[in-house]
Design a protein around this motif. Structure first.
Motif, short mmCIF file in Angstrom:
data_model
loop_
_atom_site.label_atom_id
_atom_site.label_comp_id
_atom_site.label_asym_id
_atom_site.label_seq_id
_atom_site.Cartn_x
_atom_site.Cartn_y
_atom_site.Cartn_z
N ALA A 68 -33.80 -1.92 60.95
CA ALA A 68 -35.28 -1.86 60.95
C ALA A 68 -35.79 -2.16 59.54
O ALA A 68 -36.78 -2.87 59.36
CB ALA A 68 -35.75 -0.48 61.41
N TYR A 69 -35.07 -1.63 58.55
CA TYR A 69 -35.47 -1.91 57.17
C TYR A 69 -35.28 -3.40 56.85
O TYR A 69 -36.17 -4.05 56.27
CB TYR A 69 -34.65 -1.04 56.21
CG TYR A 69 -34.92 -1.34 54.76
CD1 TYR A 69 -36.20 -1.17 54.23
CD2 TYR A 69 -33.91 -1.81 53.91
CE1 TYR A 69 -36.46 -1.47 52.89
CE2 TYR A 69 -34.16 -2.09 52.59
CZ TYR A 69 -35.44 -1.93 52.08
OH TYR A 69 -35.70 -2.22 50.77
N THR A 73 -28.47 3.92 53.55
CA THR A 73 -27.24 4.69 53.79
C THR A 73 -27.60 6.06 54.35
O THR A 73 -28.73 6.53 54.23
CB THR A 73 -26.47 4.94 52.47
OG1 THR A 73 -27.22 5.86 51.66
CG2 THR A 73 -26.24 3.66 51.69
N GLY A 74 -26.58 6.69 54.91
CA GLY A 74 -26.73 8.08 55.31
C GLY A 74 -26.62 8.94 54.06
O GLY A 74 -26.36 8.43 52.97
N PRO A 75 -26.76 10.26 54.21
CA PRO A 75 -26.66 11.16 53.07
C PRO A 75 -25.27 11.07 52.40
O PRO A 75 -25.13 11.41 51.23
CB PRO A 75 -26.86 12.55 53.68
CG PRO A 75 -27.44 12.32 55.02
CD PRO A 75 -27.07 10.95 55.47
N ASP A 76 -24.26 10.59 53.15
CA ASP A 76 -22.92 10.47 52.58
C ASP A 76 -22.76 9.22 51.72
O ASP A 76 -21.69 8.97 51.16
CB ASP A 76 -21.87 10.45 53.71
CG ASP A 76 -22.07 9.29 54.67
OD1 ASP A 76 -23.03 8.50 54.49
OD2 ASP A 76 -21.27 9.16 55.61
N GLY A 77 -23.82 8.44 51.60
CA GLY A 77 -23.76 7.26 50.74
C GLY A 77 -23.17 6.04 51.42
O GLY A 77 -23.08 4.97 50.82
N ILE A 111 -37.78 5.36 56.81
CA ILE A 111 -37.31 4.36 55.83
C ILE A 111 -37.83 4.73 54.44
O ILE A 111 -37.07 4.73 53.46
CB ILE A 111 -37.76 2.94 56.25
CG1 ILE A 111 -36.97 2.50 57.49
CG2 ILE A 111 -37.57 1.94 55.10
CD1 ILE A 111 -37.42 1.19 58.12
N SER A 112 -39.11 5.10 54.35
CA SER A 112 -39.67 5.48 53.04
C SER A 112 -38.92 6.68 52.47
O SER A 112 -38.69 6.75 51.26
CB SER A 112 -41.16 5.84 53.16
OG SER A 112 -41.85 4.78 53.72
N GLN A 113 -38.56 7.61 53.34
CA GLN A 113 -37.82 8.79 52.85
C GLN A 113 -36.45 8.39 52.29
O GLN A 113 -36.02 8.89 51.25
CB GLN A 113 -37.63 9.81 53.99
CG GLN A 113 -38.90 10.58 54.28
CD GLN A 113 -38.81 11.36 55.60
OE1 GLN A 113 -37.84 11.24 56.35
NE2 GLN A 113 -39.83 12.16 55.88
N HIS A 114 -35.80 7.47 52.99
CA HIS A 114 -34.51 6.99 52.48
C HIS A 114 -34.68 6.40 51.09
O HIS A 114 -33.87 6.64 50.19
CB HIS A 114 -33.93 5.92 53.41
CG HIS A 114 -33.19 6.49 54.58
ND1 HIS A 114 -33.83 7.12 55.62
CD2 HIS A 114 -31.87 6.51 54.86
CE1 HIS A 114 -32.92 7.51 56.50
NE2 HIS A 114 -31.72 7.15 56.07
N ILE A 115 -35.72 5.59 50.95
CA ILE A 115 -35.94 4.92 49.66
C ILE A 115 -36.25 5.96 48.59
O ILE A 115 -35.65 5.94 47.51
CB ILE A 115 -37.07 3.86 49.80
CG1 ILE A 115 -36.61 2.76 50.77
CG2 ILE A 115 -37.45 3.28 48.44
CD1 ILE A 115 -37.68 1.77 51.17
N ALA A 116 -37.13 6.91 48.92
CA ALA A 116 -37.51 7.94 47.95
C ALA A 116 -36.30 8.77 47.52
O ALA A 116 -36.17 9.17 46.37
CB ALA A 116 -38.60 8.83 48.53
N GLN A 117 -35.39 9.02 48.49
CA GLN A 117 -34.23 9.86 48.18
C GLN A 117 -33.05 9.05 47.63
O GLN A 117 -31.97 9.60 47.38
CB GLN A 117 -33.79 10.61 49.44
CG GLN A 117 -34.80 11.67 49.86
CD GLN A 117 -34.58 12.17 51.28
OE1 GLN A 117 -33.67 11.72 51.97
NE2 GLN A 117 -35.43 13.07 51.73
N HIS A 174 -31.30 6.90 49.21
CA HIS A 174 -30.24 6.68 50.19
C HIS A 174 -30.17 5.20 50.51
O HIS A 174 -30.55 4.73 51.58
CB HIS A 174 -30.49 7.51 51.45
CG HIS A 174 -30.24 8.97 51.23
ND1 HIS A 174 -30.66 9.94 52.09
CD2 HIS A 174 -29.62 9.62 50.22
CE1 HIS A 174 -30.31 11.13 51.62
NE2 HIS A 174 -29.68 10.95 50.49
N MET A 175 -29.70 4.48 49.54
CA MET A 175 -29.57 3.04 49.71
C MET A 175 -28.56 2.47 48.73
O MET A 175 -28.30 3.05 47.68
CB MET A 175 -30.94 2.37 49.53
CG MET A 175 -31.62 2.66 48.23
SD MET A 175 -33.41 2.52 48.38
CE MET A 175 -33.56 0.82 48.77
#
Ligand code: GLU
Length: 298
Positions: free
Chosen positions: A21-22, A248-252, A281-287, A289-290
């Motif tokens: 989706a991203y 990525t997931g929280p595991d990187g 998606i925004s949360q992944h980017i902020a955290q 996780h990419m």
């Protein structure tokens, strides 16, 4: 910028997940921003892994995200004869050779001859008698692009080959990169089982479809080096590249098919809206996780 043509080119080997989706958002978003278009292309040359049910699901998911593409969707498996013509041009130009090695043999050859540039394979053509014997024995073979022959063919143009990479988040920030096909070695341009390969089919289609910008994940950043060479050998125009990070997931680890919970279908069935997908998606980017270019390519 006007006239930007890009594409979203998934392989229908499974359901789309948040990472897709991203990726789709990057390509469709770039087209929207530039007043251009984003084509949808189905990259299904791998008959053993691709299925029509996934193609249908891809379109359903993309429509759910309100993404819109020109009606004509190119399905690569419908155009194998075209890729064969492109391959024949390379063969006739003496730019390709048969490779009879199995995956295992290639992996062993790479392991036993560590190469500075990484995992590349360059076997070169077999002597005619050895090749004849394998052909007579009906051994299957792939076709590899010969970098040595490509260099001889292009002469000084070979070393001058370059391509433009625009920063994924700020496209005005562009740099010229010298093409170094040797980073990938003598890549397969026709697989044993498919008669073409990702590299050949992708470069052919981008030229045919008038793609000006290839926007895809950083995992494929290296492919641009070989794609630029294929463009030069086949007289196809160069394109501009943008490589977006991978979620990525929280595991990187980047999302993959095993991550069932983040498929768009699962998220939809769990009651999420398309807006929620944007938020996730925004949360992944902020955290963070990419995976970015520097995470993958040093
Ligand atoms: N079909 C490729 C994939 O699913 C994308 C290739 C490309 O964008 O060039 O990863």
């Amino acid at each position: 910028m006007t006239g930007l043509v890009t594409r979203f080119a998934p392989s229908p080997t499974g359901l789309l997940h948040l990472g897709h989706a991203y990726a789709a958002g990057c390509a469709f978003g770039a087209a929207k921003e530039a007043g251009g278009i984003c084509i949808l292309r189905i990259e299904d040359i791998d008959a053993t892994r691709c299925g029509p049910e996934f193609e249908t699901a891809i379109m359903e998911d993309l429509r759910w995200l309100s993404l819109d593409w020109p009606e004509l969707v190119r399905r690569q498996s419908d155009h194998l004869a075209e890729y064969k013509s492109a391959l024949d041009r390379l063969i006739e130009g003496g730019l390709a050779y048969r490779c009879f090695k199995t995956r295992k043999e290639v992996a062993e050859a790479i392991a036993s001859a560590p190469h500075e540039a990484g995992e590349v394979f360059v076997s070169g053509p077999l002597p005619p008698a050895g090749e004849r014997a394998l052909l007579d024995a009906g051994q299957p073979y792939a076709w590899r692009l010969s970098l040595e022959a490509a260099r001889a063919h292009l002469g000084t143009k070979y070393d001058a080959l370059a391509f433009t990479v625009e920063a994924s988040e700020s496209p005005h920030d562009a740099q010229t990169v010298n093409a170094r096909p040797e980073l990938l070695g003598d890549v397969v341009i026709a697989r044993k089982d498919a008669g073409t390969s990702y590299h050949l089919a992708s470069v052919h289609d981008d030229a045919l479809q008038g793609v000006t910008h290839v926007i895809r994940g950083v995992d494929l950043a290296g492919s641009a080096h070989i794609h630029r060479l294929l463009q030069a050998l086949l007289d196809y125009p160069p394109v501009i590249y943008r490589h977006h990070p991978l979620l990525t997931g929280p595991d990187g680890r980047r999302y993959a098919k095993r991550d069932r919970a983040v498929t768009l279908r699962a998220l939809r069935e769990a009651g999420h809206t398309p807006e929620d997908i944007g938020t996730l998606i925004s949360q992944h980017i902020a955290q963070g996780h990419m995976l970015r270019h520097e995470d993958m390519h040093g």
